[in-house]
Enzyme design. Sequence first.
Site, PDB file in Angstrom:
ATOM      1  N   LYS A 185       0.867  -1.176   0.000  1.00 13.12           N
ATOM      2  CA  LYS A 185       0.000   0.000   0.000  1.00 13.12           C
ATOM      3  C   LYS A 185       0.902   1.225   0.000  1.00 13.12           C
ATOM      4  O   LYS A 185       1.434   1.636   1.024  1.00 13.12           O
ATOM      5  CB  LYS A 185      -0.911   0.025   1.226  1.00 13.12           C
ATOM      6  CG  LYS A 185      -1.980   1.118   1.172  1.00 13.12           C
ATOM      7  CD  LYS A 185      -2.519   1.452   2.525  1.00 13.12           C
ATOM      8  CE  LYS A 185      -1.553   2.278   3.340  1.00 13.12           C
ATOM      9  NZ  LYS A 185      -1.198   3.591   2.706  1.00 13.12           N
ATOM     10  N   GLU A 261      10.032   0.533  10.987  1.00  9.95           N
ATOM     11  CA  GLU A 261      11.044   1.590  10.875  1.00  9.95           C
ATOM     12  C   GLU A 261      10.303   2.883  11.153  1.00  9.95           C
ATOM     13  O   GLU A 261       9.555   3.377  10.309  1.00  9.95           O
ATOM     14  CB  GLU A 261      11.679   1.567   9.484  1.00  9.95           C
ATOM     15  CG  GLU A 261      13.002   2.302   9.432  1.00  9.95           C
ATOM     16  CD  GLU A 261      12.843   3.757   9.080  1.00  9.95           C
ATOM     17  OE1 GLU A 261      12.906   4.580  10.024  1.00  9.95           O
ATOM     18  OE2 GLU A 261      12.645   4.071   7.906  1.00  9.95           O
ATOM     19  N   CYS A 295      13.566  10.378   8.181  1.00  9.69           N
ATOM     20  CA  CYS A 295      13.688   9.905   9.564  1.00  9.69           C
ATOM     21  C   CYS A 295      15.127   9.934  10.028  1.00  9.69           C
ATOM     22  O   CYS A 295      15.402   9.969  11.230  1.00  9.69           O
ATOM     23  CB  CYS A 295      13.102   8.502   9.692  1.00  9.69           C
ATOM     24  SG  CYS A 295      13.848   7.305   8.568  1.00  9.69           S
ATOM     25  N   GLU A 393      10.173  15.260  16.236  1.00  6.70           N
ATOM     26  CA  GLU A 393      10.786  15.116  14.921  1.00  6.70           C
ATOM     27  C   GLU A 393      10.365  16.291  14.043  1.00  6.70           C
ATOM     28  O   GLU A 393       9.176  16.568  13.886  1.00  6.70           O
ATOM     29  CB  GLU A 393      10.352  13.785  14.292  1.00  6.70           C
ATOM     30  CG  GLU A 393      11.124  13.419  13.052  1.00  6.70           C
ATOM     31  CD  GLU A 393      10.826  11.993  12.600  1.00  6.70           C
ATOM     32  OE1 GLU A 393      11.678  11.397  11.929  1.00  6.70           O
ATOM     33  OE2 GLU A 393       9.737  11.485  12.918  1.00  6.70           O
TER      34      GLU A 393
END
Length: 490
Positions: A185, A261, A295, A393
């Site tokens: 997906k 992850e 990331c 983040e």
Amino acid sequence: MTNASLESTVLSAVEHRLFIGGEWVDAEGGKTLAVEDPATGTTIKEIADASPADGIRALDAAVAAQEEWAATAPRVRGELLRKAFDLLQERKEEFALLMTLEMGKPLAEARGEVVYGGEFLRWFSEEAVRISGRYGLNPEGTGRMIVSQRPVGPSFFITPWNFPLAMATRKIAPALAAGCTVVIKPPALTPLTTIAFVQLLEEAGLPKGVVNVIPTSTSSKVSGPIIEDPRLRKLSFTGSTEVGRALMKQAATGILRTSMELGGNAPFVIFDDADLDKAVEGAMVAKFRNIGQACTAANRFIVHESVADEFAKRVAEKVEAMKVGRGTEDGVNIGPLIDGKAVESTDALVQDAVSRGATVLTGGTRIVDGDGTFYAPTVLAGVAAGTRLLKEEIFGPVLGITTFATEDEAVSLANDTEYGLISYVFTKDLARGHRMIDHLATGMMGLNTGLVSNAAAPFGGVKQSGIGREGGLEGIHEYLDTKYTLVPVD
């Protein structure tokens, strides 16, 4: 051919339908979703929008193909991946342009992603034939032990929007090499590159049902029934820690093998003996690659107080010279953020830092000319403890600097986070570098470099940055189950 006609040609070559059981099919009810260019805000293509029923159809196809694909010779699986690698090299310019159009990254960086993403195909084409086991007499001398590796089985992948090719190849390549079938997906924001990649796999000889693609605007509604289906055996996700937690809860019902992850909050530590030229160069890569939307992006610049001012001055000069614009334009270093929400989030973090005493050395503002979602590349000095920038983040082109006095303080600041994906350290002291390897709680580290990703190396984090590894010798084992057999000695 003009730039506009080239863009049109590349976009028109991408399928607009779902890929299920080796066939390109419309979504249930004919529903579609619009893919936009974040640099202009315009729709560049309408594609099929999968329903929950389409998701189950895709899983049906993967389950039906699993036994035959697992029985396919490793060399055949490897050669298919190698053929896909070769085809990707032939079409690297088309794939790079496609990524820039749907995601916004500068074209030069998109070309780099084609190289990086392609290496997973080449690496795992070679690993497919190296799946090994063990054979030997048990300690008691009563039997022969056979330890073998078997494919996990049908796998479901949920990929992020920021590296649309590399995230697909990093998951699909080891799964196919191990003998697993796939439902993927892709993200609703950047699905076109994944679709184009699966078209390439089809051309390379992919058997029907081995890979199935279901872009959708209703991610949780489509993913939920697939994850809950007892026939699924593996879930791999790249994205936020918050979503990863929710997916792991869903996966627990079926005791699925999972690879996660997740988010990062990477420290970039500069000691007083560091080569500042290398540190500035590394900072530019670690922070501003992919417009800071990675990331692995350096999030917290922890700089020794004796060199902090000089580092801030040098890096601000570099950042101020960066060109912002549509990624297809010559010389652009910073493209648009992925959408308006990303701009809002980035600006909120900057304003919070400023309200707590940080100084804006360059940038610090939205760019409102035109319809794109741009934010000026930013350097902040004097970021104070308690600032959101140090905890959350960023996912944007913002470099925030805080200072330290001692090595112990640097380690404490670096580890003061729930995340543990990657860290960066700059020092000329080899012994100190080795201490940082031991003391920094991250799954990866760059020592005097701002770029560590490589298909031959294990990618992944610790703490709430995830579980499992992608790439390297370790990557294929995420898709293999270990089986032990005892043969008695007569």
